[in-house]
Write a protein that holds these residues in place. Structure first.
Motif, PDB file in Angstrom:
ATOM      1  N   TYR A  36      -5.471  -4.684   2.840  1.00  0.00           N
ATOM      2  CA  TYR A  36      -5.368  -4.298   4.241  1.00  0.00           C
ATOM      3  C   TYR A  36      -4.346  -5.221   4.906  1.00  0.00           C
ATOM      4  N   ARG A  84      -4.961   3.001  -6.206  1.00  0.00           N
ATOM      5  CA  ARG A  84      -5.720   2.524  -5.053  1.00  0.00           C
ATOM      6  C   ARG A  84      -5.858   1.013  -5.122  1.00  0.00           C
ATOM      7  N   SER A  85      -5.833   0.378  -3.950  1.00  0.00           N
ATOM      8  CA  SER A  85      -6.084  -1.069  -3.896  1.00  0.00           C
ATOM      9  C   SER A  85      -6.889  -1.347  -2.635  1.00  0.00           C
ATOM     10  N   LEU A 117       2.106   1.855  -3.566  1.00  0.00           N
ATOM     11  CA  LEU A 117       0.985   2.196  -4.460  1.00  0.00           C
ATOM     12  C   LEU A 117       0.508   3.621  -4.194  1.00  0.00           C
ATOM     13  N   HIS A 118       0.492   3.993  -2.922  1.00  0.00           N
ATOM     14  CA  HIS A 118       0.031   5.332  -2.543  1.00  0.00           C
ATOM     15  C   HIS A 118       0.855   6.400  -3.271  1.00  0.00           C
ATOM     16  N   GLY A 119       2.173   6.209  -3.303  1.00  0.00           N
ATOM     17  CA  GLY A 119       3.069   7.168  -3.966  1.00  0.00           C
ATOM     18  C   GLY A 119       2.763   7.287  -5.455  1.00  0.00           C
ATOM     19  N   GLY A 140      -0.291   6.987  -6.697  1.00  0.00           N
ATOM     20  CA  GLY A 140      -1.692   7.396  -6.872  1.00  0.00           C
ATOM     21  C   GLY A 140      -2.596   6.238  -7.251  1.00  0.00           C
ATOM     22  N   ASP A 198      -0.653  -9.195   3.462  1.00  0.00           N
ATOM     23  CA  ASP A 198      -1.347  -8.227   2.591  1.00  0.00           C
ATOM     24  C   ASP A 198      -2.624  -8.883   2.081  1.00  0.00           C
ATOM     25  N   PRO A 203       0.819  -1.225   0.000  1.00  0.00           N
ATOM     26  CA  PRO A 203       0.000   0.000   0.000  1.00  0.00           C
ATOM     27  C   PRO A 203       0.849   1.270   0.000  1.00  0.00           C
ATOM     28  N   ARG A 204       1.993   1.233   0.710  1.00  0.00           N
ATOM     29  CA  ARG A 204       2.842   2.421   0.781  1.00  0.00           C
ATOM     30  C   ARG A 204       3.361   2.795  -0.615  1.00  0.00           C
TER      31      ARG A 204
END
Ligand code: FAD
Ligand code: PYC
Length: 413
Positions: free
Chosen positions: A252, A248-249, A242-244, A246, A338, A239-240
């Motif tokens: 959790y 979304r997934s 992917l966040h950079g 932009g 993940d 997630p970290r």
């Protein structure tokens, strides 16, 4: 100790052969960069080099090779899944596992044991029957068995569970196996390294650079590198990254813990799983019991392990195997799982050109290491999702085309 042996050990003339070429500097550019030197990243590097001759590749690892979930898992290998997509994919992986030790010339302690998933309720018995039927349809050896057959394969088990939750039956899956996890990472890593792939440990990726929707490079703790292809295989850190970008997934992150006992004489041949009791256990070649339980019930990006976990798992283990009450636990640990909402992975191309994802392996990705490596290498080279992973793309969460594998997870949830 004989003097000659001592001399040999201390002599500089016989250095221990290094498994990997030490790398101190990154090149300015690579044909492809793989983030994460877990089993998945290393397997992809190996097949890129072996099958496609693509060797101008760097594998970047923020810690040490195999130090993520690959070196923390309970090593259960099986293909008794619930969906046709899953069954076909994992079956191909089981096939690949069988030749790996020979291929690497390295003993992976791959050991075929047979795998029992216990059912303690009518509802779980129904799911086991369903899985058996899907498996048989695809030619996979899975069948529903009764308590007598379980008792025969594992006489030490108290199938009455002290009268609390008697075992009603089980899904028996003959191909179920275990292997030595860190050796799998070493085998793939050494094979890639020998073919010219660079493995850089202690090298963290902070971000992926793009221009006009295409990958152009990566920012690392050792500087920037240019590349047009990035494979992201970072499990709990997905997630970290992917966040950079932009992206979304629905991932959790939950801790998944495991523990190991002191070594004992061999007594447990098959792998035993009980979703209802939150237990899975196998005995290694060294005699230790390797055991795990459910996911921790909270989102946490950490590998902290807890006393609660050991107490809970020991209590459930004793319901099945009361004679173990004097056995000592020697080690416990956690990984960052993940998780996806449908308990299936996320693999393949993304909306960013040149950015490929291998993630969402939650509690079930070790067994998939060989087939993930093969299919991701194909996908990277052809810029087209391999047929076996078509149904696992990130897009499925937009189109609601989920692949429901929850009923085939060994781990309680
Ligand atoms: P990892 O091995 O976690 O590798 C990812 C690597 O990426 C790590 O080494 C990490 O340090 C690195 N990384 C992260 N961020 C960065 C960054 N920014 N830059 C550079 N490197 C980075 N699966 C099964 O099939 N059977 C089982 O019995 C089983 N049991 C399990 C038990 C436990 C306790 C756990 C935690 C998991 C279990 N799993 C099991 C799941 C399985 O372990 C994982 O799905 C699998 O190992 C994932 O492999 P990987 O290579 O994708 O990830
Ligand atoms: O996927 O078989 C599995 C598994 C067992 C324990 C954790 N994952």
């Amino acid at each position: 100790m004989p003097l000659n042996l001592l001399k040999f050990a201390l002599s500089k003339a016989h250095p221990e052969p290094a498994m990997f070429t030490p790398r101190d500097r990154l090149k300015p550019s690579y044909d492809a960069v793989i983030i994460g030197a877990g089993g998945h990243g290393l397997a992809a590097a190996y097949y890129l080099a072996r099958d496609y001759g693509m060797t101008n590749v760097a594998v970047l690892e923020k810690g040490y090779l195999g130090g993520g979930n690959t070196g923390r898992n309970t090593t259960i290998i099986r293909s008794n899944y619930l969906t046709p997509e899953g069954v076909k994919f994992y079956d191909e992986s089981v096939r690949l596992w069988q030749d790996l030790s020979q291929e690497f010339d390295l003993n992976l302690f791959y050991s075929n044991r047979g795998h029992f998933t216990l059912a303690h309720t009518d509802a779980s018995l129904r799911t086991m029957r369903w899985r058996a039927e899907v498996n048989k349809h695809f030619g996979i050896a899975s069948e529903l068995v009764g308590p007598e057959e379980i008792q025969k394969a594992c006489p030490q088990m108290d199938v009455s569970c002290g009268g609390k939750a008697p075992v009603l039956g089980a899904l028996y899956h003959a191909p179920g196996s275990i292997a030595r996890h860190d050796a799998v990472a070493w085998g793939y890593g050494r094979g890639a390294d020998q073919r010219g792939v660079e493995i850089h440990q202690q090298t963290e990726v902070f971000g992926i650079q793009t221009k006009a929707g295409k990958v152009t490079g990566v920012q690392t703790s050792k500087g920037e590198i240019a590349t047009e292809k990035v494979l992201c295989a970072v499990a709990g850190s997905t997630p970290r990254l992917l966040h950079g970008l932009g992206l979304r997934s629905p991932l959790y992150i939950h801790p998944l813990q495991a523990m190991v006992s002191e070594p004992m004489k061999p007594w447990l041949d098959p792998i035993i799983v009980s979703g209802s009791l939150h237990v899975y256990v196998s005995q290694t070649a060294r005699g230790e019991l390797v055991m795990g339980a459910s996911l921790d019930p909270y989102e946490l990006h950490s590998t902290r392990s807890t006393l609660d976990f050991v107490e809970g798992l020991c209590a459930h283990m004793l319901e099945l195997f009361p004679f173990l009450s004097h056995v000592k636990i020697v080690r416990q640990w956690a990984g960052m799982a993940d998780m996806t909402p449908d308990f299936a992975p996320i693999m393949g191309k993304t909306e960013i050109e040149g950015f490929y994802l291998d993630a969402g392996w939650g509690t079930w990705g070790f067994k998939a290491t060989p087939i993930c490596g093969k299919t991701m290498a194909y996908t990277l080279v052809h810029d087209r999702n391999h047929d076996l992973i078509q149904d696992f793309s990130l897009d499925r969460f937009k189109t609601f085309a989920l692949v429901g594998e929850k009923g085939a997870a060994s781990v309680g949830h």
